[in-house]
Write a protein that holds these residues in place. Sequence first.
Motif, short mmCIF file in Angstrom:
data_model
loop_
_atom_site.label_atom_id
_atom_site.label_comp_id
_atom_site.label_asym_id
_atom_site.label_seq_id
_atom_site.Cartn_x
_atom_site.Cartn_y
_atom_site.Cartn_z
N GLN A 40 129.45 67.74 12.06
CA GLN A 40 128.97 68.39 10.84
C GLN A 40 129.41 67.50 9.68
O GLN A 40 130.56 67.53 9.26
CB GLN A 40 129.55 69.80 10.70
N THR A 41 128.50 66.69 9.17
CA THR A 41 128.86 65.72 8.14
C THR A 41 129.02 66.37 6.77
O THR A 41 129.83 65.94 5.95
CB THR A 41 127.82 64.60 8.04
N GLU A 42 128.22 67.42 6.51
CA GLU A 42 128.38 68.21 5.29
C GLU A 42 128.84 69.60 5.71
O GLU A 42 128.27 70.18 6.63
CB GLU A 42 127.06 68.35 4.54
N ARG A 43 129.82 70.13 5.02
CA ARG A 43 130.28 71.47 5.38
C ARG A 43 129.63 72.49 4.44
O ARG A 43 130.08 72.69 3.32
CB ARG A 43 131.81 71.52 5.37
N LEU A 44 128.57 73.09 4.97
CA LEU A 44 127.75 74.00 4.16
C LEU A 44 127.77 75.42 4.72
O LEU A 44 126.78 76.12 4.69
CB LEU A 44 126.30 73.48 4.10
N GLY A 45 128.94 75.82 5.27
CA GLY A 45 129.08 77.19 5.76
C GLY A 45 129.09 77.29 7.27
O GLY A 45 128.73 76.35 7.99
N THR A 46 129.50 78.47 7.74
CA THR A 46 129.64 78.69 9.18
C THR A 46 128.29 78.65 9.91
O THR A 46 128.20 78.15 11.03
CB THR A 46 130.31 80.05 9.45
N GLY A 47 127.26 79.18 9.25
CA GLY A 47 125.93 79.13 9.86
C GLY A 47 125.44 77.70 10.01
O GLY A 47 124.86 77.32 11.02
N HIS A 48 125.71 76.89 8.99
CA HIS A 48 125.34 75.47 9.04
C HIS A 48 126.09 74.76 10.16
O HIS A 48 125.52 73.93 10.88
CB HIS A 48 125.65 74.81 7.68
N ALA A 49 127.37 75.11 10.36
CA ALA A 49 128.15 74.51 11.43
C ALA A 49 127.52 74.79 12.79
O ALA A 49 127.38 73.88 13.63
CB ALA A 49 129.58 75.03 11.40
N LEU A 75 119.17 81.37 13.58
CA LEU A 75 119.57 80.17 12.83
C LEU A 75 118.37 79.56 12.10
O LEU A 75 118.50 79.06 10.98
CB LEU A 75 120.19 79.13 13.76
N ASP A 76 117.20 79.62 12.74
CA ASP A 76 115.99 79.09 12.10
C ASP A 76 115.62 79.88 10.84
O ASP A 76 115.00 79.34 9.92
CB ASP A 76 114.80 79.13 13.08
N ARG A 86 125.66 82.37 -4.00
CA ARG A 86 126.29 81.57 -5.06
C ARG A 86 126.81 80.23 -4.57
O ARG A 86 126.77 79.23 -5.27
CB ARG A 86 127.43 82.37 -5.70
N GLN A 87 127.31 80.21 -3.33
CA GLN A 87 127.88 78.98 -2.79
C GLN A 87 126.83 78.03 -2.22
O GLN A 87 127.15 76.90 -1.86
CB GLN A 87 128.91 79.31 -1.69
N ARG A 88 125.59 78.51 -2.11
CA ARG A 88 124.50 77.74 -1.48
C ARG A 88 124.90 77.32 -0.07
O ARG A 88 124.65 76.20 0.38
CB ARG A 88 124.13 76.50 -2.31
N GLU A 89 125.53 78.24 0.65
CA GLU A 89 125.96 77.96 2.02
C GLU A 89 125.21 78.86 3.00
O GLU A 89 124.66 79.90 2.62
CB GLU A 89 127.47 78.17 2.17
N TYR A 90 125.21 78.44 4.25
CA TYR A 90 124.57 79.21 5.33
C TYR A 90 125.67 79.97 6.07
O TYR A 90 126.58 79.36 6.62
CB TYR A 90 123.83 78.29 6.30
N TYR A 91 125.58 81.30 6.06
CA TYR A 91 126.63 82.12 6.65
C TYR A 91 126.21 82.67 8.01
O TYR A 91 125.15 83.30 8.14
CB TYR A 91 126.97 83.30 5.72
N LEU A 92 127.04 82.47 9.00
CA LEU A 92 126.77 83.01 10.33
C LEU A 92 126.72 84.53 10.31
O LEU A 92 126.00 85.15 11.10
CB LEU A 92 127.86 82.52 11.30
N THR A 93 127.45 85.14 9.38
CA THR A 93 127.46 86.60 9.28
C THR A 93 126.08 87.17 8.94
O THR A 93 125.85 88.37 9.12
CB THR A 93 128.47 87.07 8.21
N ASP A 94 125.16 86.34 8.46
CA ASP A 94 123.81 86.82 8.17
C ASP A 94 122.95 86.93 9.44
O ASP A 94 121.93 87.62 9.44
CB ASP A 94 123.10 85.87 7.18
N CYS A 95 123.35 86.24 10.51
CA CYS A 95 122.54 86.25 11.74
C CYS A 95 122.41 87.65 12.37
O CYS A 95 121.30 88.03 12.75
CB CYS A 95 123.09 85.24 12.74
N PRO A 96 123.50 88.41 12.50
CA PRO A 96 123.33 89.77 13.05
C PRO A 96 122.35 90.60 12.23
O PRO A 96 121.54 91.36 12.81
CB PRO A 96 124.75 90.35 12.99
N ALA A 97 122.40 90.47 10.91
CA ALA A 97 121.51 91.25 10.04
C ALA A 97 120.05 90.84 10.25
O ALA A 97 119.15 91.69 10.24
CB ALA A 97 121.90 91.06 8.57
N ILE A 98 119.82 89.55 10.45
CA ILE A 98 118.46 89.06 10.71
C ILE A 98 117.92 89.69 11.99
O ILE A 98 116.79 90.21 12.02
CB ILE A 98 118.46 87.52 10.82
#
Length: 246
Positions: A73-82, A185-186, A193-205
Motif C-alpha cells: 500500500q504505497t498511499e495510506r488512504l484508509g482501511t478500505g483502501h488497504a 470494495l468496488d 472529510r479525510q477523503r479515505e476509504y473506510y472498511l467499516t462502510d462495507c457492511p453497510a453497503i
Amino acid sequence: MTTAVVLAAGMGTRMKTDLPKVLCPVLGRPMIEYVLDALETAGVERVICVIGYRAEDVQQALAARKNLEFVLQTERLGTGHAVKMAKDKLQGVNGPVVIVAGDSPMLQSSSLQKLLAYFSEKQPACLLGTLHKDNPHGLGRIVRDASGGFEKIVEEKDATDEQRQITEVNMSTYVFAAPELLHALDLLKNENRQREYYLTDCPAILLGEGKSVAALPVLEPCEAMSINTPEELTVVEDALRPMLAK
C-alpha cells in the motif's frame, strides 16, 4: 480454504520509534507475530499481509513465515483502501476472508474460531466480531434494529447521546464471503472529510443490498486492549505475560 488479510502498513509514530508499528516488540517479539499465531491456530491457511511503511523490513522480519504473501500500500488512504490492495490476490477465492489489524497482539484464536464456526453455519455476506466494553469511549458502536439484528456502525464523533450509551463496539475484526467483499470494495467511496476509504462502510453497503450482515459479540475483553503508546504497550505486556505462561 480460509484466507486472512492483515493490515500492517502503518507507522509507529506515537510509539516514539521509527519502526513500522507491527514490528514494535511485545515481550521481545514483533506484535504482528502474535496476530499471525492466532490466525494459524484458528485454522487460517493463507495470509495476505498489507504492508507500506518500511515494507522491506516487515517482509524481512516475517521471512520465515509460511503461507504468507505481501501486497504493498504505497498511499495510506484508509482501511478500505488497504484491503483494496489485496483485491488481485482475492480473485477467484470463494471461502471466508478474515480481516484483522496487524497491531492487535491480544487477538485470540478462540474468538476467531467462534466467528468462523458461525460464518460456516449461517453463511452471511459479512460477519463482524464485536465485544461489550464497560468504557467504550472512542470506539465505533454497534447499532442493532428492533429485532436485535445488525443495523450499522456509528463512530463516536457521529453518535447521538443515546448511541454513546451502547457498550457493544466494533473491533475491526471481520469475516467476509470473498465475492461479497470484492463487490463491496468496488462500491466503496471516499466521500468523507479525510477523503479515505473506510472498511467499516462495507457492511453497510452489503446490508443496503439486502444481504445478510451479522455482528457477534464473542471477542474477549483483552482483545479491546490497543497499543498506541509506550504506556499502553506496558499494560498489554503485563496482561499477556500470564496468558503465555499457561
